[in-house]
Scaffold this motif. Structure first.
Motif, PDB file in Angstrom:
ATOM      1  N   ASN A 294       0.807  -1.252   0.000  1.00 55.01           N
ATOM      2  CA  ASN A 294       0.011  -0.072  -0.030  1.00 55.01           C
ATOM      3  C   ASN A 294       0.945   1.173   0.015  1.00 55.01           C
ATOM      4  O   ASN A 294       1.957   1.019  -0.122  1.00 55.01           O
ATOM      5  CB  ASN A 294      -0.819  -0.028   1.113  1.00 55.01           C
ATOM      6  N   SER A 295       0.188   2.267   0.036  1.00 54.87           N
ATOM      7  CA  SER A 295       1.019   3.572  -0.065  1.00 54.87           C
ATOM      8  C   SER A 295       1.534   4.287   1.128  1.00 54.87           C
ATOM      9  O   SER A 295       1.882   5.185   1.287  1.00 54.87           O
ATOM     10  CB  SER A 295       0.240   4.747  -0.999  1.00 54.87           C
ATOM     11  N   SER A 296       1.113   3.482   2.260  1.00 54.78           N
ATOM     12  CA  SER A 296       1.374   4.133   3.477  1.00 54.78           C
ATOM     13  C   SER A 296       2.861   4.585   3.887  1.00 54.78           C
ATOM     14  O   SER A 296       2.963   5.645   4.609  1.00 54.78           O
ATOM     15  CB  SER A 296       0.681   3.223   4.764  1.00 54.78           C
ATOM     16  N   PRO A 297       3.819   4.076   3.500  1.00 53.89           N
ATOM     17  CA  PRO A 297       5.113   4.277   3.583  1.00 53.89           C
ATOM     18  C   PRO A 297       5.638   5.938   3.192  1.00 53.89           C
ATOM     19  O   PRO A 297       6.442   6.475   3.435  1.00 53.89           O
ATOM     20  CB  PRO A 297       6.059   3.344   3.088  1.00 53.89           C
ATOM     21  N   ILE A 298       4.639   6.291   2.136  1.00 48.57           N
ATOM     22  CA  ILE A 298       5.072   7.571   1.401  1.00 48.57           C
ATOM     23  C   ILE A 298       3.906   8.520   1.490  1.00 48.57           C
ATOM     24  O   ILE A 298       3.972   9.665   0.966  1.00 48.57           O
ATOM     25  CB  ILE A 298       5.757   7.420   0.196  1.00 48.57           C
ATOM     26  N   SER A 299       2.703   7.943   1.767  1.00 48.50           N
ATOM     27  CA  SER A 299       1.442   8.726   1.829  1.00 48.50           C
ATOM     28  C   SER A 299       0.617   8.811   3.026  1.00 48.50           C
ATOM     29  O   SER A 299       0.268   7.745   3.368  1.00 48.50           O
ATOM     30  CB  SER A 299       0.606   8.233   0.552  1.00 48.50           C
ATOM     31  N   GLY A 300       0.369  10.129   3.652  1.00 46.80           N
ATOM     32  CA  GLY A 300      -0.327   9.908   4.906  1.00 46.80           C
ATOM     33  C   GLY A 300      -1.312  11.268   4.967  1.00 46.80           C
ATOM     34  O   GLY A 300      -1.851  11.394   3.680  1.00 46.80           O
ATOM     35  N   SER A 301      -1.481  12.010   5.907  1.00 46.93           N
ATOM     36  CA  SER A 301      -2.303  13.025   6.127  1.00 46.93           C
ATOM     37  C   SER A 301      -2.010  14.177   5.143  1.00 46.93           C
ATOM     38  O   SER A 301      -3.097  14.754   4.525  1.00 46.93           O
ATOM     39  CB  SER A 301      -2.398  13.425   7.385  1.00 46.93           C
ATOM     40  N   GLU A 302      -0.861  14.502   4.802  1.00 52.10           N
ATOM     41  CA  GLU A 302      -0.216  15.589   3.857  1.00 52.10           C
ATOM     42  C   GLU A 302      -1.092  15.120   2.405  1.00 52.10           C
ATOM     43  O   GLU A 302      -1.359  16.202   1.693  1.00 52.10           O
ATOM     44  CB  GLU A 302       1.105  15.731   3.852  1.00 52.10           C
ATOM     45  N   HIS A 303      -0.918  13.973   2.127  1.00 57.29           N
ATOM     46  CA  HIS A 303      -1.451  13.548   0.571  1.00 57.29           C
ATOM     47  C   HIS A 303      -2.965  13.810   0.651  1.00 57.29           C
ATOM     48  O   HIS A 303      -3.309  14.126  -0.405  1.00 57.29           O
ATOM     49  CB  HIS A 303      -1.010  12.056   0.385  1.00 57.29           C
ATOM     50  N   LEU A 304      -3.671  13.573   1.906  1.00 58.66           N
ATOM     51  CA  LEU A 304      -4.846  13.842   1.882  1.00 58.66           C
ATOM     52  C   LEU A 304      -5.466  15.119   1.501  1.00 58.66           C
ATOM     53  O   LEU A 304      -6.327  15.593   0.977  1.00 58.66           O
ATOM     54  CB  LEU A 304      -5.623  13.278   3.132  1.00 58.66           C
ATOM     55  N   ILE A 305      -4.504  15.995   2.133  1.00 58.74           N
ATOM     56  CA  ILE A 305      -4.813  17.628   1.962  1.00 58.74           C
ATOM     57  C   ILE A 305      -4.634  17.882   0.329  1.00 58.74           C
ATOM     58  O   ILE A 305      -5.374  18.523  -0.005  1.00 58.74           O
ATOM     59  CB  ILE A 305      -3.698  18.375   2.861  1.00 58.74           C
ATOM     60  N   SER A 306      -3.724  17.283  -0.283  1.00 56.77           N
ATOM     61  CA  SER A 306      -3.467  17.605  -1.418  1.00 56.77           C
ATOM     62  C   SER A 306      -4.407  17.010  -2.371  1.00 56.77           C
ATOM     63  O   SER A 306      -4.763  17.614  -3.232  1.00 56.77           O
ATOM     64  CB  SER A 306      -2.036  17.223  -1.809  1.00 56.77           C
ATOM     65  N   HIS A 307      -5.159  15.878  -2.239  1.00 61.54           N
ATOM     66  CA  HIS A 307      -6.142  15.121  -2.866  1.00 61.54           C
ATOM     67  C   HIS A 307      -7.542  16.186  -2.565  1.00 61.54           C
ATOM     68  O   HIS A 307      -8.069  16.275  -3.652  1.00 61.54           O
ATOM     69  CB  HIS A 307      -6.516  13.918  -2.467  1.00 61.54           C
ATOM     70  N   ALA A 308      -7.509  16.693  -1.386  1.00 52.08           N
ATOM     71  CA  ALA A 308      -8.647  17.471  -1.184  1.00 52.08           C
ATOM     72  C   ALA A 308      -8.612  18.863  -2.106  1.00 52.08           C
ATOM     73  O   ALA A 308      -9.442  19.308  -2.626  1.00 52.08           O
ATOM     74  CB  ALA A 308      -8.927  17.685   0.149  1.00 52.08           C
ATOM     75  N   LEU A 309      -7.368  19.284  -2.281  1.00 53.56           N
ATOM     76  CA  LEU A 309      -6.942  20.575  -2.915  1.00 53.56           C
ATOM     77  C   LEU A 309      -7.379  20.384  -4.432  1.00 53.56           C
ATOM     78  O   LEU A 309      -7.881  21.315  -5.094  1.00 53.56           O
ATOM     79  CB  LEU A 309      -5.773  21.193  -2.855  1.00 53.56           C
ATOM     80  N   ASP A 310      -7.032  19.087  -5.037  1.00 52.54           N
ATOM     81  CA  ASP A 310      -7.173  18.912  -6.405  1.00 52.54           C
ATOM     82  C   ASP A 310      -8.759  18.745  -6.580  1.00 52.54           C
ATOM     83  O   ASP A 310      -9.028  19.198  -7.794  1.00 52.54           O
ATOM     84  CB  ASP A 310      -6.700  17.397  -6.639  1.00 52.54           C
ATOM     85  N   LYS A 311      -9.402  18.702  -5.774  1.00 56.56           N
ATOM     86  CA  LYS A 311     -10.971  18.811  -5.794  1.00 56.56           C
ATOM     87  C   LYS A 311     -11.568  20.040  -5.478  1.00 56.56           C
ATOM     88  O   LYS A 311     -12.586  20.465  -6.324  1.00 56.56           O
ATOM     89  CB  LYS A 311     -11.755  17.944  -4.718  1.00 56.56           C
ATOM     90  N   ILE A 312     -10.970  20.870  -4.751  1.00 60.02           N
ATOM     91  CA  ILE A 312     -11.789  22.245  -4.478  1.00 60.02           C
ATOM     92  C   ILE A 312     -10.934  23.322  -4.896  1.00 60.02           C
ATOM     93  O   ILE A 312     -11.635  24.703  -4.714  1.00 60.02           O
ATOM     94  CB  ILE A 312     -12.180  22.209  -2.759  1.00 60.02           C
ATOM     95  N   ALA A 313      -9.659  23.361  -5.051  1.00 60.56           N
ATOM     96  CA  ALA A 313      -9.060  24.647  -5.341  1.00 60.56           C
ATOM     97  C   ALA A 313      -9.121  25.063  -6.778  1.00 60.56           C
ATOM     98  O   ALA A 313      -9.387  24.341  -7.766  1.00 60.56           O
ATOM     99  CB  ALA A 313      -7.314  24.354  -5.431  1.00 60.56           C
ATOM    100  N   ARG A 314      -9.286  26.421  -6.793  1.00 57.59           N
ATOM    101  CA  ARG A 314      -9.713  27.097  -8.111  1.00 57.59           C
ATOM    102  C   ARG A 314      -8.630  26.889  -9.118  1.00 57.59           C
ATOM    103  O   ARG A 314      -8.854  26.439 -10.181  1.00 57.59           O
ATOM    104  CB  ARG A 314      -9.685  28.645  -7.800  1.00 57.59           C
TER     105      ARG A 314
END
Length: 350
Positions: free
Chosen positions: A238-258
């Protein structure tokens, strides 16, 4: 009962240096590849295709220009329309690398990855991001049989690509702390070898005391470390060794950022936020982001604080099955307060 020893696929080829892309004839022959499908994106097709093909004399090459925007069904169709080949090679940015990985996966073929930038660890990972039902989705793919990084090419990309790679790599720090947090709360079980590999990868780069991001030593260290991070995900499954809460913020930005920024840029900023939330290695991260010019670059982007506030709030819903620091209300509120209290963040956000 003893846990059985597993077989983990790792790259058999790793060549990082100047002019390595023109060593393909030797590399392909050494590994017994007689014919190959070579995928290019627009940039590499125009800039490098002819010179590379001219340098390959003893291997049959079918060169293809891959258009962007293909979905998974179109890729599968292309894969099975092709004649027999020994290996898939893809050269370019993340999209064509993902296409190559998935074509090789579909045909059970080896895959050679030739990234033209070090903006993230996708060139070394075992998954790819494709359009599935009109939505970008992470799907399984083939771990590269080989990774060939030509520093003559990577040295000349715009700074933002290198800085994005640095941001993506430093996220290993906060991702690993999230993984520990999840195990402590019974939400995950760490693979300790994958943990060690990811940690060693980021620490190796951090200890490279260079300020010039185009220095070949720094770039070689960055590419090597991103490669190790990608391999750690193969080991963990899985992606856990390189992807955590910081990636969740980025994924959320991909959805909502102008206007979303590059993945590694968003991840880097989110990593700084989460390092302060976790109270773990934030000072060291500050030094690395300062000396490489990452902070100077993001200060000029005019980023919107309210978008980051919204992204932090919705981040836990991106992967509700995980339990990172942001899934805990106390730490989520701490992250939101940092947006208004941290001096560096005040300089970054408008």
């Amino acid at each position: 009962m003893l846990t059985p020893v597993t077989s983990v696929p790792i790259p058999a080829i790793l060549e990082i240096g100047k002019g390595t892309v023109f060593n393909l004839d030797r590399i392909l022959k050494q590994h017994g590849f007689a014919n190959a499908v070579f995928l290019f994106d627009d940039f590499t097709y125009q800039m490098y295709k002819q010179d590379i093909l001219d340098s390959i004399t003893d291997v049959q090459i079918s060169a293809l220009l891959m258009e962007s925007g293909l979905d998974i069904q179109e890729l599968i169709k292309k894969a099975f329309e092709m004649e027999r080949f020994d290996v898939v090679i893809a050269m370019g940015g993340g999209t064509v690398i993902d296409y190559g990985k998935y074509l090789a996966f579909s045909r059970r073929s080896p895959f050679l990855s030739i990234p033209t930038s070090a903006s993230n660890d996708g060139f070394a990972s075992s998954n790819c991001s494709l359009i599935v039902n009109k939505k970008k989705t992470t799907v399984p793919a083939r771990v590269p049989y080989g990774i060939i990084a030509d520093l003559d090419i990577i040295q000349h990309v715009p700074n933002r690509f290198i800085l994005a790679g640095i941001g993506d790599l430093l996220s290993n720090i906060t991702a690993l702390y999230d993984w520990e947090f999840e195990e402590q709360h019974g939400a995950a079980r760490m693979n300790h070898f994958a943990y060690m590999l990811s940690k060693k990868a980021v620490n190796s780069f951090i200890r490279t005391p260079l300020t010039d991001i185009r220095n070949p030593i720094l770039l070689k260290e960055l590419i090597s470390s991103l490669t190790l991070g990608g391999i750690s995900t193969v080991i963990s499954g899985n992606s856990s060794p390189i992807s955590g809460s910081e990636h969740l913020i980025s994924h959320a930005l991909d959805k909502i950022a102008r206007q979303p920024q590059m993945h590694g840029i968003q991840v880097g900023i989110a990593t700084y936020i989460m390092a302060n939330v976790q109270n773990h290695r934030a000072e060291r991260m500050m030094k690395v982001f300062t000396r490489t010019g990452f902070f100077d670059y993001v200060k000029g982007l005019g980023l919107n604080k309210e978008e980051y506030r919204q992204a932090i709030e919705i981040a836990p819903t991106v992967k509700p099955n995980r339990y990172t620091y942001l899934h805990d209300e106390v730490y989520r509120q701490k992250a939101l307060r940092l947006l208004d209290e941290d001096e560096m963040l005040q300089a970054i956000f408008k």
